[in-house]
Scaffold this motif. Structure first.
Motif, PDB file in Angstrom:
ATOM      1  N   SER A  74       0.819  -1.220   0.000  1.00 11.78           N
ATOM      2  CA  SER A  74       0.000   0.000   0.000  1.00 11.78           C
ATOM      3  C   SER A  74       0.851   1.268   0.000  1.00 11.78           C
ATOM      4  CB  SER A  74      -0.912   0.020   1.227  1.00 11.78           C
ATOM      5  OG  SER A  74      -0.140   0.140   2.413  1.00 11.78           O
ATOM      6  N   GLY A  75       2.164   1.105   0.180  1.00 14.15           N
ATOM      7  CA  GLY A  75       3.038   2.278   0.279  1.00 14.15           C
ATOM      8  C   GLY A  75       3.067   2.850   1.679  1.00 14.15           C
ATOM      9  N   GLY A  76       2.620   2.086   2.658  1.00 16.85           N
ATOM     10  CA  GLY A  76       2.526   2.584   4.028  1.00 16.85           C
ATOM     11  C   GLY A  76       3.829   3.059   4.618  1.00 16.85           C
ATOM     12  N   ARG A  77       4.915   2.304   4.385  1.00 12.65           N
ATOM     13  CA  ARG A  77       6.209   2.728   4.918  1.00 12.65           C
ATOM     14  C   ARG A  77       6.672   4.031   4.267  1.00 12.65           C
ATOM     15  NH1 ARG A  77      11.098   1.042   7.429  1.00 12.65           N
ATOM     16  NH2 ARG A  77      12.832   2.224   6.562  1.00 12.65           N
ATOM     17  N   ILE A 130       4.847   6.308   2.843  1.00  9.98           N
ATOM     18  CA  ILE A 130       3.974   7.385   3.326  1.00  9.98           C
ATOM     19  C   ILE A 130       4.397   7.807   4.731  1.00  9.98           C
ATOM     20  CG2 ILE A 130       1.608   7.870   4.118  1.00  9.98           C
ATOM     21  CD1 ILE A 130       0.684   6.103   1.700  1.00  9.98           C
ATOM     22  N   GLY A 131       4.681   6.834   5.579  1.00  6.67           N
ATOM     23  CA  GLY A 131       5.113   7.142   6.943  1.00  6.67           C
ATOM     24  C   GLY A 131       6.404   7.928   6.971  1.00  6.67           C
ATOM     25  N   GLU A 132       7.364   7.534   6.144  1.00  5.03           N
ATOM     26  CA  GLU A 132       8.656   8.235   6.097  1.00  5.03           C
ATOM     27  C   GLU A 132       8.467   9.689   5.660  1.00  5.03           C
ATOM     28  OE1 GLU A 132      12.217   5.211   5.065  1.00  5.03           O
ATOM     29  OE2 GLU A 132      10.718   5.397   3.495  1.00  5.03           O
ATOM     30  N   LYS A 133       7.689   9.876   4.606  1.00  2.00           N
ATOM     31  CA  LYS A 133       7.481  11.235   4.091  1.00  2.00           C
ATOM     32  C   LYS A 133       6.677  12.085   5.073  1.00  2.00           C
ATOM     33  CE  LYS A 133       7.905  10.192  -0.833  1.00  2.00           C
ATOM     34  NZ  LYS A 133       7.288  10.246  -2.181  1.00  2.00           N
ATOM     35  N   LEU A 134       5.700  11.462   5.723  1.00  4.54           N
ATOM     36  CA  LEU A 134       4.894  12.188   6.700  1.00  4.54           C
ATOM     37  C   LEU A 134       5.745  12.617   7.882  1.00  4.54           C
ATOM     38  CD1 LEU A 134       2.109  13.161   7.668  1.00  4.54           C
ATOM     39  CD2 LEU A 134       1.761  10.863   8.646  1.00  4.54           C
ATOM     40  N   ALA A 135       6.619  11.740   8.352  1.00  3.47           N
ATOM     41  CA  ALA A 135       7.488  12.073   9.486  1.00  3.47           C
ATOM     42  C   ALA A 135       8.386  13.258   9.144  1.00  3.47           C
ATOM     43  CB  ALA A 135       8.330  10.857   9.874  1.00  3.47           C
ATOM     44  N   ARG A 193      -1.411  -2.740  -5.293  1.00 10.90           N
ATOM     45  CA  ARG A 193      -0.513  -3.433  -4.373  1.00 10.90           C
ATOM     46  C   ARG A 193       0.351  -4.443  -5.128  1.00 10.90           C
ATOM     47  NH1 ARG A 193      -4.034  -6.033   0.154  1.00 10.90           N
ATOM     48  NH2 ARG A 193      -1.975  -6.490   1.063  1.00 10.90           N
ATOM     49  N   ILE A 194      -0.288  -5.191  -5.998  1.00 11.27           N
ATOM     50  CA  ILE A 194       0.438  -6.201  -6.774  1.00 11.27           C
ATOM     51  C   ILE A 194       1.484  -5.531  -7.662  1.00 11.27           C
ATOM     52  CG2 ILE A 194       0.213  -7.861  -8.666  1.00 11.27           C
ATOM     53  CD1 ILE A 194      -2.508  -8.665  -7.429  1.00 11.27           C
ATOM     54  N   GLU A 195       1.089  -4.455  -8.305  1.00  8.90           N
ATOM     55  CA  GLU A 195       2.012  -3.745  -9.201  1.00  8.90           C
ATOM     56  C   GLU A 195       3.195  -3.174  -8.429  1.00  8.90           C
ATOM     57  OE1 GLU A 195       3.363  -3.267 -12.717  1.00  8.90           O
ATOM     58  OE2 GLU A 195       1.385  -4.150 -12.392  1.00  8.90           O
ATOM     59  N   ARG A 196       2.942  -2.618  -7.243  1.00  4.12           N
ATOM     60  CA  ARG A 196       4.023  -2.048  -6.432  1.00  4.12           C
ATOM     61  C   ARG A 196       4.988  -3.149  -5.980  1.00  4.12           C
ATOM     62  NH1 ARG A 196       1.263   0.970  -3.343  1.00  4.12           N
ATOM     63  NH2 ARG A 196       1.767   2.940  -4.344  1.00  4.12           N
ATOM     64  N   LEU A 197       4.454  -4.281  -5.546  1.00  2.00           N
ATOM     65  CA  LEU A 197       5.302  -5.385  -5.098  1.00  2.00           C
ATOM     66  C   LEU A 197       6.120  -5.964  -6.249  1.00  2.00           C
ATOM     67  CD1 LEU A 197       2.843  -7.213  -2.658  1.00  2.00           C
ATOM     68  CD2 LEU A 197       4.883  -5.888  -2.056  1.00  2.00           C
ATOM     69  N   ARG A 198       5.508  -6.054  -7.426  1.00  2.00           N
ATOM     70  CA  ARG A 198       6.236  -6.545  -8.610  1.00  2.00           C
ATOM     71  C   ARG A 198       7.413  -5.630  -8.924  1.00  2.00           C
ATOM     72  NH1 ARG A 198       2.647  -7.873 -13.720  1.00  2.00           N
ATOM     73  NH2 ARG A 198       4.716  -8.608 -14.378  1.00  2.00           N
ATOM     74  N   HIS A 199       7.176  -4.333  -8.824  1.00  2.00           N
ATOM     75  CA  HIS A 199       8.220  -3.351  -9.123  1.00  2.00           C
ATOM     76  C   HIS A 199       9.320  -3.365  -8.064  1.00  2.00           C
ATOM     77  CE1 HIS A 199      10.087   0.370 -10.456  1.00  2.00           C
ATOM     78  NE2 HIS A 199       9.983   0.829  -9.222  1.00  2.00           N
ATOM     79  N   GLY A 229      -2.813   8.683  -4.607  1.00  2.00           N
ATOM     80  CA  GLY A 229      -1.391   8.505  -4.869  1.00  2.00           C
ATOM     81  C   GLY A 229      -0.598   8.772  -3.595  1.00  2.00           C
ATOM     82  N   ILE A 230       0.652   8.375  -3.577  1.00  2.00           N
ATOM     83  CA  ILE A 230       1.473   8.454  -2.363  1.00  2.00           C
ATOM     84  C   ILE A 230       1.604   9.877  -1.823  1.00  2.00           C
ATOM     85  CG2 ILE A 230       3.771   8.072  -1.383  1.00  2.00           C
ATOM     86  CD1 ILE A 230       2.242   5.507  -1.867  1.00  2.00           C
ATOM     87  N   ASP A 231       2.070  10.801  -2.639  1.00  2.52           N
ATOM     88  CA  ASP A 231       2.342  12.160  -2.145  1.00  2.52           C
ATOM     89  C   ASP A 231       1.075  12.892  -1.700  1.00  2.52           C
ATOM     90  OD1 ASP A 231       5.074  11.893  -2.474  1.00  2.52           O
ATOM     91  OD2 ASP A 231       5.048  12.648  -4.530  1.00  2.52           O
ATOM     92  N   GLU A 232       0.000  12.745  -2.458  1.00  2.00           N
ATOM     93  CA  GLU A 232      -1.248  13.393  -2.064  1.00  2.00           C
ATOM     94  C   GLU A 232      -1.820  12.761  -0.786  1.00  2.00           C
ATOM     95  OE1 GLU A 232      -2.843  16.060  -3.214  1.00  2.00           O
ATOM     96  OE2 GLU A 232      -1.187  16.419  -4.614  1.00  2.00           O
ATOM     97  N   THR A 233      -1.605  11.468  -0.634  1.00  5.61           N
ATOM     98  CA  THR A 233      -2.050  10.798   0.587  1.00  5.61           C
ATOM     99  C   THR A 233      -1.274  11.327   1.784  1.00  5.61           C
ATOM    100  OG1 THR A 233      -2.687   8.779  -0.591  1.00  5.61           O
ATOM    101  CG2 THR A 233      -2.250   8.569   1.770  1.00  5.61           C
ATOM    102  N   VAL A 234       0.021  11.539   1.610  1.00 10.47           N
ATOM    103  CA  VAL A 234       0.843  12.124   2.677  1.00 10.47           C
ATOM    104  C   VAL A 234       0.295  13.488   3.076  1.00 10.47           C
ATOM    105  CG1 VAL A 234       3.125  13.046   3.270  1.00 10.47           C
ATOM    106  CG2 VAL A 234       2.948  10.898   2.007  1.00 10.47           C
ATOM    107  N   GLY A 235      -0.010  14.316   2.092  1.00 11.38           N
ATOM    108  CA  GLY A 235      -0.540  15.653   2.372  1.00 11.38           C
ATOM    109  C   GLY A 235      -1.874  15.609   3.088  1.00 11.38           C
TER     110      GLY A 235
END
Length: 209
Positions: free
Chosen positions: A15-18, A20-25, A137-143, A191-197
């Motif tokens: 999901s990009g959780g890590r 997102i967490g890093e950028k949010l911190a 999720r599948i696409e992110r893990l494949r990459h 998306g990751i960055d907008e989710t962080v915001g």
């Protein structure tokens, strides 16, 4: 703890959780902890890092029941248990003690490891769960891992099972259920960055910072 606060993030694998967490911190100007907790718990206890790696986010292999049935004492309450001292329960309690120590000293962000439940009595904590569409999720893990779609699906399913069993076992709550968190968000929507915001704005409004 006064003005100190904590952000606890639960997440689905892929999901990009890590990230997102890093950028949010960084945006909040607070310290970030995920796998780093393994090193800290090892240093705090004097136990080998490998013990914590093997037990990381895995429910106890013993009798089913929640952590706070107090089968063993917290490290701060006394010595490690003399019997089965390397059980997942005992290692979890070492890590719990480290999480509480960090949260009492400064504002920080934790990813996974039941931090939201461990810090449930913290007066200024926010609990967030990050999910994503199965396809993303599948696409992110494949990459990330250069694996096939089938391998990504298998990895994802195993992680979901392991994390839910771990969280439900130690917290008495339900992993990923909306009622468990202050905010649940699908990172594939913005998306990751907008989710962080979006999460940053939520955190600042809730804590008035």
């Amino acid at each position: 703890m006064d003005e100190k606060y904590v952000v606890n993030i639960g997440r689905q694998l892929g999901s990009g959780g890590r990230e997102i967490g890093e950028k949010l911190a960084v945006r909040l100007g607070i310290d970030f902890y995920d796998k780093e907790l393994i090193n800290l718990a090892s240093e705090e206890s004097g136990l080998c890092r490998e013990f914590f790696e093997k037990a990381d986010e895995k429910a106890s292999q013993g009798i089913i029941g929640g952590l706070f049935g107090m089968r063993f004492p917290f490290i701060s309450d006394g010595a490690l248990p003399t019997t089965n001292c390397l059980s997942n329960d005992a290692l979890f309690k070492v890590q719990s003690d480290v999480i509480w120590k960090l949260a009492s000293e400064k504002s920080c962000l934790f990813v996974g490891r039941c931090a939201d439940y461990i810090l449930r009595e913290h007066p200024r904590s926010i609990n967030i769960f990050i999910s994503s569409s199965r396809e993303d999720r599948i696409e992110r893990l494949r990459h990330l891992h250069s694996i096939s779609k089938e391998e990504a699906e298998e990895k994802m399913n195993r992680a979901d099972k392991r994390r839910s069993e771990y969280y439900n076992y130690y917290s008495y709550k339900t992993w990923g259920a909306a009622v468990t968190y202050h905010l649940c968000i699908d990172s594939s929507v913005l998306g990751i960055d907008e989710t962080v915001g979006y999460i940053e704005e939520f955190v600042r409004k809730k804590l008035k910072i």
